[in-house]
Design a protein around this motif. Structure first.
Motif, PDB file in Angstrom:
ATOM      1  N   PHE A  12      45.276  33.408  33.433  1.00 17.54           N
ATOM      2  CA  PHE A  12      46.628  33.934  33.586  1.00 17.54           C
ATOM      3  C   PHE A  12      46.621  35.276  34.311  1.00 17.54           C
ATOM      4  CE2 PHE A  12      49.971  36.721  31.933  1.00 17.54           C
ATOM      5  CZ  PHE A  12      51.075  36.052  32.428  1.00 17.54           C
ATOM      6  N   LEU A  13      45.717  36.172  33.906  1.00 22.35           N
ATOM      7  CA  LEU A  13      45.631  37.480  34.558  1.00 22.35           C
ATOM      8  C   LEU A  13      45.232  37.340  36.021  1.00 22.35           C
ATOM      9  CD1 LEU A  13      43.933  39.690  31.819  1.00 22.35           C
ATOM     10  CD2 LEU A  13      46.308  39.717  32.543  1.00 22.35           C
ATOM     11  N   GLY A  14      44.338  36.406  36.315  1.00 25.73           N
ATOM     12  CA  GLY A  14      43.936  36.179  37.698  1.00 25.73           C
ATOM     13  C   GLY A  14      45.087  35.690  38.562  1.00 25.73           C
ATOM     14  N   LEU A  18      46.784  37.735  41.603  1.00 29.45           N
ATOM     15  CA  LEU A  18      46.929  37.155  42.940  1.00 29.45           C
ATOM     16  C   LEU A  18      48.373  37.220  43.419  1.00 29.45           C
ATOM     17  CD1 LEU A  18      45.664  35.639  45.333  1.00 29.45           C
ATOM     18  CD2 LEU A  18      46.170  33.521  44.108  1.00 29.45           C
ATOM     19  N   ALA A  19      49.302  36.957  42.510  1.00 27.40           N
ATOM     20  CA  ALA A  19      50.722  37.031  42.878  1.00 27.40           C
ATOM     21  C   ALA A  19      51.110  38.455  43.266  1.00 27.40           C
ATOM     22  CB  ALA A  19      51.586  36.538  41.719  1.00 27.40           C
ATOM     23  N   LEU A  55      44.909  43.857  37.444  1.00 23.11           N
ATOM     24  CA  LEU A  55      44.947  42.567  36.751  1.00 23.11           C
ATOM     25  C   LEU A  55      43.760  41.697  37.140  1.00 23.11           C
ATOM     26  CD1 LEU A  55      48.745  41.717  36.936  1.00 23.11           C
ATOM     27  CD2 LEU A  55      47.426  42.243  34.890  1.00 23.11           C
ATOM     28  N   THR A  56      43.365  41.746  38.397  1.00 28.36           N
ATOM     29  CA  THR A  56      42.215  40.964  38.844  1.00 28.36           C
ATOM     30  C   THR A  56      40.927  41.479  38.217  1.00 28.36           C
ATOM     31  OG1 THR A  56      43.357  40.511  40.929  1.00 28.36           O
ATOM     32  CG2 THR A  56      40.981  40.140  40.876  1.00 28.36           C
ATOM     33  N   ILE A  57      40.772  42.793  38.142  1.00 26.30           N
ATOM     34  CA  ILE A  57      39.595  43.375  37.489  1.00 26.30           C
ATOM     35  C   ILE A  57      39.555  42.966  36.015  1.00 26.30           C
ATOM     36  CG2 ILE A  57      38.513  45.550  36.776  1.00 26.30           C
ATOM     37  CD1 ILE A  57      38.168  44.914  39.734  1.00 26.30           C
ATOM     38  N   LEU A  62      37.311  39.749  31.495  1.00 26.08           N
ATOM     39  CA  LEU A  62      37.476  38.779  30.416  1.00 26.08           C
ATOM     40  C   LEU A  62      36.683  37.503  30.657  1.00 26.08           C
ATOM     41  CD1 LEU A  62      41.240  39.023  29.442  1.00 26.08           C
ATOM     42  CD2 LEU A  62      39.264  39.642  28.071  1.00 26.08           C
ATOM     43  N   GLN A  63      36.605  37.075  31.898  1.00 22.39           N
ATOM     44  CA  GLN A  63      35.825  35.868  32.217  1.00 22.39           C
ATOM     45  C   GLN A  63      34.352  36.091  31.919  1.00 22.39           C
ATOM     46  OE1 GLN A  63      37.088  32.900  33.024  1.00 22.39           O
ATOM     47  NE2 GLN A  63      35.032  32.105  32.886  1.00 22.39           N
TER      48      GLN A  63
END
Length: 73
Positions: A12-14, A18-19, A55-57, A62-63
């Motif tokens: 979701f964060l990814g 991206l958005a 958000l991408t970081i 988390l991944q």
């Protein structure tokens, strides 16, 4: 938290990141965005861009946590 829930949050964060990255670019391409003069250094570095970056970081972080909990070193 379970590994699967961490992966879903990371996904979701990814997508949200991206958005946030893509929105200023799409607005500029459609001609609706604010156009900065060339060489100003502010071309696409809006607050939305920085939100996408953070958000991408967070998604990558988390991944990595989810993959370590799963035992996949």
């Amino acid at each position: 938290m379970t590994t699967q829930s961490l992966e879903h949050i990371a996904l979701f964060l990814g997508i949200a990141g991206l958005a946030c990255f893509a929105w200023p670019i799409m607005m500029r391409l459609s001609g609706k965005g604010q156009v900065e003069p060339l060489g100003s250094g502010k071309s696409l570095r809006s607050p939305l861009w920085w939100a996408g970056f953070l958000l991408t970081i967070a998604a990558i972080f988390l991944q990595r946590i989810a993959s370590q909990q799963d035992g996949g070193g």
